[in-house]
Write a protein that holds these residues in place. Structure first.
Motif, PDB file in Angstrom:
ATOM      1  N   VAL A  81       0.839  -1.204   0.000  1.00  8.67           N
ATOM      2  CA  VAL A  81       0.000   0.000   0.000  1.00  8.67           C
ATOM      3  C   VAL A  81       0.879   1.261   0.000  1.00  8.67           C
ATOM      4  CG1 VAL A  81      -1.666   1.369   1.323  1.00  8.67           C
ATOM      5  CG2 VAL A  81      -1.945  -1.116   1.130  1.00  8.67           C
ATOM      6  N   PHE A  82       1.863   1.296   0.881  1.00 13.71           N
ATOM      7  CA  PHE A  82       2.691   2.509   0.969  1.00 13.71           C
ATOM      8  C   PHE A  82       3.518   2.696  -0.306  1.00 13.71           C
ATOM      9  CE2 PHE A  82       2.436   1.782   5.780  1.00 13.71           C
ATOM     10  CZ  PHE A  82       1.332   2.620   5.889  1.00 13.71           C
ATOM     11  N   THR A  83       4.028   1.589  -0.863  1.00 14.44           N
ATOM     12  CA  THR A  83       4.798   1.717  -2.101  1.00 14.44           C
ATOM     13  C   THR A  83       3.920   2.284  -3.211  1.00 14.44           C
ATOM     14  OG1 THR A  83       6.148  -0.161  -1.458  1.00 14.44           O
ATOM     15  CG2 THR A  83       6.225   0.460  -3.766  1.00 14.44           C
ATOM     16  N   TYR A  84       2.718   1.735  -3.326  1.00 14.00           N
ATOM     17  CA  TYR A  84       1.816   2.226  -4.366  1.00 14.00           C
ATOM     18  C   TYR A  84       1.470   3.703  -4.130  1.00 14.00           C
ATOM     19  CZ  TYR A  84      -2.316   3.126  -7.127  1.00 14.00           C
ATOM     20  OH  TYR A  84      -3.199   3.693  -7.999  1.00 14.00           O
ATOM     21  N   ALA A  85       1.071   4.018  -2.909  1.00 13.03           N
ATOM     22  CA  ALA A  85       0.578   5.377  -2.631  1.00 13.03           C
ATOM     23  C   ALA A  85       1.684   6.407  -2.844  1.00 13.03           C
ATOM     24  CB  ALA A  85       0.043   5.457  -1.199  1.00 13.03           C
ATOM     25  N   GLU A 150     -10.325   1.007   2.039  1.00 13.28           N
ATOM     26  CA  GLU A 150     -11.087   0.260   1.049  1.00 13.28           C
ATOM     27  C   GLU A 150     -10.576  -1.156   0.818  1.00 13.28           C
ATOM     28  OE1 GLU A 150     -11.086   2.896  -2.298  1.00 13.28           O
ATOM     29  OE2 GLU A 150     -12.485   4.282  -1.319  1.00 13.28           O
ATOM     30  N   GLY A 151      -9.334  -1.367   1.176  1.00 19.37           N
ATOM     31  CA  GLY A 151      -8.801  -2.729   1.091  1.00 19.37           C
ATOM     32  C   GLY A 151      -8.363  -3.189  -0.286  1.00 19.37           C
ATOM     33  N   VAL A 152      -8.362  -2.301  -1.277  1.00 19.14           N
ATOM     34  CA  VAL A 152      -7.882  -2.705  -2.613  1.00 19.14           C
ATOM     35  C   VAL A 152      -6.907  -1.665  -3.157  1.00 19.14           C
ATOM     36  CG1 VAL A 152      -9.094  -4.145  -4.295  1.00 19.14           C
ATOM     37  CG2 VAL A 152     -10.307  -2.236  -3.163  1.00 19.14           C
ATOM     38  N   ILE A 153      -5.865  -2.171  -3.788  1.00 18.99           N
ATOM     39  CA  ILE A 153      -4.919  -1.278  -4.450  1.00 18.99           C
ATOM     40  C   ILE A 153      -5.370  -1.123  -5.897  1.00 18.99           C
ATOM     41  CG2 ILE A 153      -2.534  -0.957  -5.169  1.00 18.99           C
ATOM     42  CD1 ILE A 153      -1.669  -2.554  -2.747  1.00 18.99           C
ATOM     43  N   PRO A 154      -5.698   0.103  -6.298  1.00 20.27           N
ATOM     44  CA  PRO A 154      -6.155   0.285  -7.682  1.00 20.27           C
ATOM     45  C   PRO A 154      -5.009   0.140  -8.679  1.00 20.27           C
ATOM     46  CG  PRO A 154      -6.156   2.389  -6.491  1.00 20.27           C
ATOM     47  CD  PRO A 154      -5.689   1.349  -5.535  1.00 20.27           C
TER      48      PRO A 154
END
Ligand code: SF4
Ligand code: SF4
Ligand code: FES
Ligand code: FES
Lengths: 861, 160
Positions: A81-85, A150-154
């Protein structure tokens, strides 16, 4: 015995030391960065019992029973999550602050899953970031919160890696999760630690050095003095006046001059040994200011020189004197700008060792591995030297000179062992060259319509204890003092003086930041005198395609100053109509070294055994994102996909020399070299060949940005191949008297990665808000500068205004697919725009930075 | 008890006294909290009470920073601070070092170690007692860790 938990594992230690040292040196959890060890920077932030804490503060004895978490201990889901964000938001530049920011993000979101913007700012406000201006880090936290809820990485919003695409930078993951290595993160077998004993006085003669007691101390590996240097003692970019070590009989030039080098098994022993070295000095009077340097009977900073003048430039075209004499409106004014510290988050560090070829190999954080190679070769008297970049935790011009690399190289050469030399934050504040302090006198003449008729100026800079890039900085200050306007009569005289202050050299803007403050402020005063708006006076004078700059250069089709003015017009007018205090300023900045100096970009594309194309260019990524730019360049100019391409960090044995990361040049100049290499690759791929067929082959590209020298005997010299242009607007909130919004419109040619461009703009603007309002680098009467990172007055996350970055995306030049560098110009027009806004607020003109009488001023001091 | 929605940035009262003077000996530092309980009485939110040392202590969760206790405190040892600034000086003693040392185990003696250590130049010793400028403080806690007297506290309970 102290027992506590780190990332779920129970650990025990006998030694009382800071948590930071324990985590790094014993557990090798190198995501926990050492940016200051003073409690200031926040790069060492970890989570203790659910709360963020700077790891350099508590000692192990205070941690009994505590539960400690570092980035390495994040769950797989959190890591993703943090890498994506952080990638999607474009929050990562040099990356040195990022693991600490990630820890702040987690600690906040664990207790507050849907934080308001103000709460996010508070959560990171004790952590500094010098690159991003915090804007995109705040956005990353917001995005991470949403994903965790939301629990999903877009899917990524852009993934095609073509030029113009907002792709995630290629180094996001290693920086967010902290496994990417900066030099300080290397722990080698048999490695010892080195450090220099610095001069006790800014100006003194070294009479004797007795190192016998230090050498006898158990754990000491070597103590070196000037006699141990096999090659040239004196190094430097252009002028070789920087001593590696001051010899007996030699003069010291500032408090950062090294007198002896110590290597020992651990840092405590190094420090103890340094105290045992006996140095006798003959203390001499110092030169502490420009005034003192140019006094008739001034002491000489250098034995080798006949005066304290380090550089002198005179630039003249047309007849400024005459033009001003005949002008209807004339304004003359004195201006001063301060010293500025780069305050990159990563202090200088190098690790040197003898490699398998018997060469001295230097892993360093610098802006040019080839520069490190040349300087260390010169000093060692051999070219059996290799240099390579690890990750670089920010540079901004401050890592262009040798600070630790040559010392590490010498120690490794003499001891045969791997040696790490790292500056403490206090040393870093003293040692690397700063932004020059300038004093400037300007006169501008205009006609009744506000057309500039002529500008005449005299400027002086304090270049401190050695030349560094003092000459070129002075030159750029002078050539760009005219501003991005079309007029013919311009004359400027500039002098740089040696003093016993810390050295000054390159700093984002390269002298232009200083003279732009003067020119732009004069224009704002002139607009008032004539009765038009600051916007209007610039629009009337703006250089446009085909126009002639005061330096004689005819500017090309890509020239977009007028577009940057138009881009801010609507908001400017609206704010004016609403009666808000508004300030405005413009700037131009060259991309590329220019003025006749051979400026080469070179790159090699090699298809390696893994059947991927590896990009090798001797060009440093200092956090701005060069690797990503080059990969986008390859994807756009070949039929390869992102996954076929590997970006390699700069080195001096495979990658060809592509020059210093300076002068906003890499995107354009190395970018074009890569593009040319792509042409050759595509030629080879013509008959349906795949990368697998081409394994082992190399494709070389080079590009020379050809320019004319200053004063070239041609009617319209090309001083620089390209210029970037910008307009920035500062809108104040009359009630709080603080800045409400900064609008920054930048002409970058073709934006390779608009996300990165915005990041450069936001970071540059916030850096110069500091330059305009809060930053300080005081030097006392003993030529000793500030040694506390937290007192520099850098902007913190909760202090930033709204920043609106406008990237004016145009076709650009026929080089590097139209890209023009943006690194420096983002910092240039900010200070005069802010200053003018405050004048509109309170009617007081300000000519000295940082300006006074604002709510940003520190109350305490 | 009233429930009030608090506004960010959160603020709360803080009592600048550790209360380590030997109360058992019937002796109180003349600058510190005297345990009169006026603050606890005036607080509508039950956010302030006397602790085991007989010294006022604030529950930041409950405190809404209305400032009633600040006004009523006869010793003027209560002030309002931002909760995000968790590093606070818990002493108000203005005696010189030697005298301050005698009245309490955790009194500020004005030695200036905190002032010298603080990277942000946020602590100053004023009238023999350390003061932190909230605006400049980076909440690192270095002063709390280095203070030889345990004067400075980390209200989050991590460093002290
Ligand atoms: S270090 Fe402690 S005792 Fe010394 S001045 Fe600071 S708060 Fe007071
Ligand atoms: S917490 Fe850190 S920044 Fe704040 S006063 Fe103490 S030492 Fe200074
Ligand atoms: S290294 Fe701990 S705050 Fe800078
Ligand atoms: S990315 Fe924050 S300091 Fe470089």
């Amino acid at each position: 015995m102290y027992t506590f938990t780190v990332n779920g594992q129970v650990v025990t230690t006998r030694k009382k030391q800071t948590l930071l040292r324990f985590l790094r040196d014993e557990l090798h959890l190198t995501s926990v960065k050492d940016g200051c060890s003073q409690g200031a920077c926040g790069a060492c932030t970890v989570i203790i019992d659910g709360k963020t804490c700077k790891a350099c503060v508590p000692t192990t004895d205070r941690l009994e029973g505590k539960n400690i978490l570092t980035v390495e201990g994040l769950s797989k889901w959190e890591s993703e999550v943090f890498t994506y964000a952080y990638g999607e938001a474009g929050a990562v530049q040099c990356g040195f602050c990022i693991p600490g920011m990630v820890m702040c993000t987690k600690a906040l979101l664990d207790v507050n899953p849907d934080p308001a913007e103000a709460e996010i700012k508070y959560a990171i406000r004790n952590n500094y970031c010098r690159c991003t201006g915090y804007v995109k880090i705040i956005a990353a936290v917001k995005l991470a919160a949403k994903i965790l809820r939301e629990g999903v990485i877009p899917a990524k919003s852009a993934d095609d890696w073509k030029i113009g695409s907002r792709v995630h930078r290629l180094d996001v993951e290693e920086k967010v999760l902290g496994f990417g290595k900066y030099p300080d993160d290397f722990y080698m077998d048999g490695m010892c630690y080195g450090s220099a004993l610095r001069s006790k006085y800014p100006r003194a003669r070294v009479m004797s050095i007795d190192a016998s007691a230090a050498k006898a101390l158990p754990g000491v590996v070597a103590v070196l003095t000037a006699e141990d240097i096999p090659g040239e003692n004196k190094i430097g970019h252009l002028k070789h006046d920087q001593y590696t070590l001051i010899p007996v009989g030699g003069l010291t030039h500032y408090l950062g001059d090294a007198v002896a080098l110590v290597a020992a098994e651990d840092m405590e022993t190094v420090e103890r040994a340094k105290k045992l070295i006996k140095v006798e000095y003959e203390v001499l009077p110092t030169v502490h200011s420009i005034e003192e340097a140019r006094a008739m009977d001034a002491p000489l900073v250098f034995d080798e020189e006949e005066s304290n003048v380090q550089a002198y430039k005179h630039v003249s075209r047309g007849n400024a004197k005459e033009a001003i004499k005949n002008a209807k409106h004339v304004i003359t004014q004195h201006f001063e700008t301060p010293w500025t510290e780069h305050a990159f988050l990563e202090p200088e560090c190098a690790v040197a060792y003898i490699d398998e070829d018997g060469d001295v190999r230097i892993i360093s954080t610098d802006q040019d591995a080839y520069c490190t190679f040349h300087e260390c070769s010169l000093m060692l008297g051999t070219d059996k030297v290799k240099a390579e970049n690890a990750l670089v935790g920010g540079g901004f011009g401050g890592k262009e000179d040798m600070t630790v690399q040559h010392h590490a190289a010498l120690l490794a050469y003499r001891t045969g062992r791997p040696v790490k030399v790292r500056l403490t934050r206090a040393e870093s504040l003293l040692i690397h060259p700063k932004r020059h302090h300038f004093v400037m006198d300007f006169t501008m003449g205009c006609d009744e319509n506000g057309r500039i008729l002529g500008v005449k100026a005299k400027v002086a800079s304090d270049t401190g204890a050695f030349a560094s890039l003092g000459g070129p900085v002075l030159e750029r200050a002078c050539t760009h003092a005219a501003g991005p306007y079309a007029y013919e009569n311009f004359e400027i005289e500039g002098t740089a003086y040696y003093t016993n202050n810390p050295p000054a050299g390159a700093f984002r803007g390269f002298g232009v930041t200083q003279t732009c403050f003067a020119t732009e402020t004069l224009l704002n005063m002139m607009a008032d005198e004539i009765g038009i708006t600051p916007w209007e006076i610039r629009y009337r004078n703006a250089i446009r395609p085909g126009g002639v700059l005061p330096n004689g250069q005819i500017v090309d089709e890509s020239t977009g100053l007028a577009e940057t003015l138009e881009a801010v017009k609507e908001e400017y007018d609206a704010a004016m109509a609403a009666g808000k205090p508004v300030g405005l300023a413009c700037a131009m900045k060259n991309a590329g070294v220019g003025v006749g100096i051979p400026d080469w970009g070179r790159a090699k594309l090699i298809v390696e055994e893994d059947q991927k194309l590896h990009i090798y260019a001797g060009a440093s990524c200092i956090g701005q994102g060069l690797g990503t730019v080059l990969v986008q360049m390859v994807v756009s100019n070949t039929d390869l996909r992102r996954d076929d391409i590997v970006y390699e960090r700069s080195n001096t044995w495979i990658a060809p020399d592509s020059g210093t990361t300076s002068g906003s040049r890499q995107t354009m100049i190395t970018g074009e070299a890569v593009r040319r290499a792509c042409e050759k690759l595509m030629e080879a791929k013509k008959d349906g060949k795949t990368l697998a067929d081409l394994a082992g082959q190399e494709f070389y590209g080079e590009y020379l940005a050809k320019t004319d020298p200053l004063g070239a005997d041609v009617p319209n010299p090309v001083s620089h191949v390209a210029y970037g242009y910008a307009t920035q607007v500062c809108i104040l909130d009359s009630k709080s008297r603080k800045i409400d919004t900064m609008i920054a419109a930048h002409d970058v040619g073709k934006a390779v990665n608009p996300l990165s461009c915005e990041g450069q703009i936001e970071g540059g603007v916030v850096m110069s808000l500091g330059f305009a309002l809060t930053e300080r680098y005081p030097i006392d009467e003993n030529c000793k500068p500030i040694d506390k990172f937290g007192a520099l007055g850098l902007f913190r996350a909760h202090e930033i205004p709204k920043i609106k970055a406008i990237v004016i995306d145009k076709p650009g030049l026929n080089v590097a697919c139209g890209a023009i560098g943006i690194g420096e110009i983002t910092s240039i027009p900010t200070a005069p725009a802010v200053t003018d806004a405050y004048y509109r607020l309170d009617g007081e003109r300000r000519f000295t930075l940082p300006i006074s009488g604002t709510p940003y001023e520190r109350k305490g001091s | 008890m009233m429930a009030v929605k608090k506004k960010f940035p959160y603020r709360a009262a803080v009592v600048a006294c550790n209360g380590d003077c030997p109360a058992s000996a019937g002796f109180r530092c003349s600058y510190g909290c005297v345990g009169c309980g006026n603050c606890a009485a005036v607080c509508k939110f039950g956010a302030i009470s006397l602790n085991a040392n007989g010294v006022a202590e604030v529950d930041e969760e409950r405190c809404i920073a209305c400032g009633m206790c600040v006004k009523i405190c006869p010793q003027q040892v209560i002030r309002i601070h931002e909760c995000a600034n968790s590093i606070v000086v818990k002493c108000s003693n203005q005696d010189r070092g030697k005298d301050a040392r005698e009245v309490c185990q955790t009194s500020c003696i004005g030695c200036g170690i905190c002032e010298r250590t603080c990277t942000a130049e946020a602590v100053k010793v004023v009238d023999n007692c350390a003061k932190i400028s909230e605006e400049d403080c980076l909440s690192c806690g270095m002063c709390a860790v280095k203070c030889p007297r345990g004067v400075i506290a980390d209200l989050r309970g991590i460093l002290t």
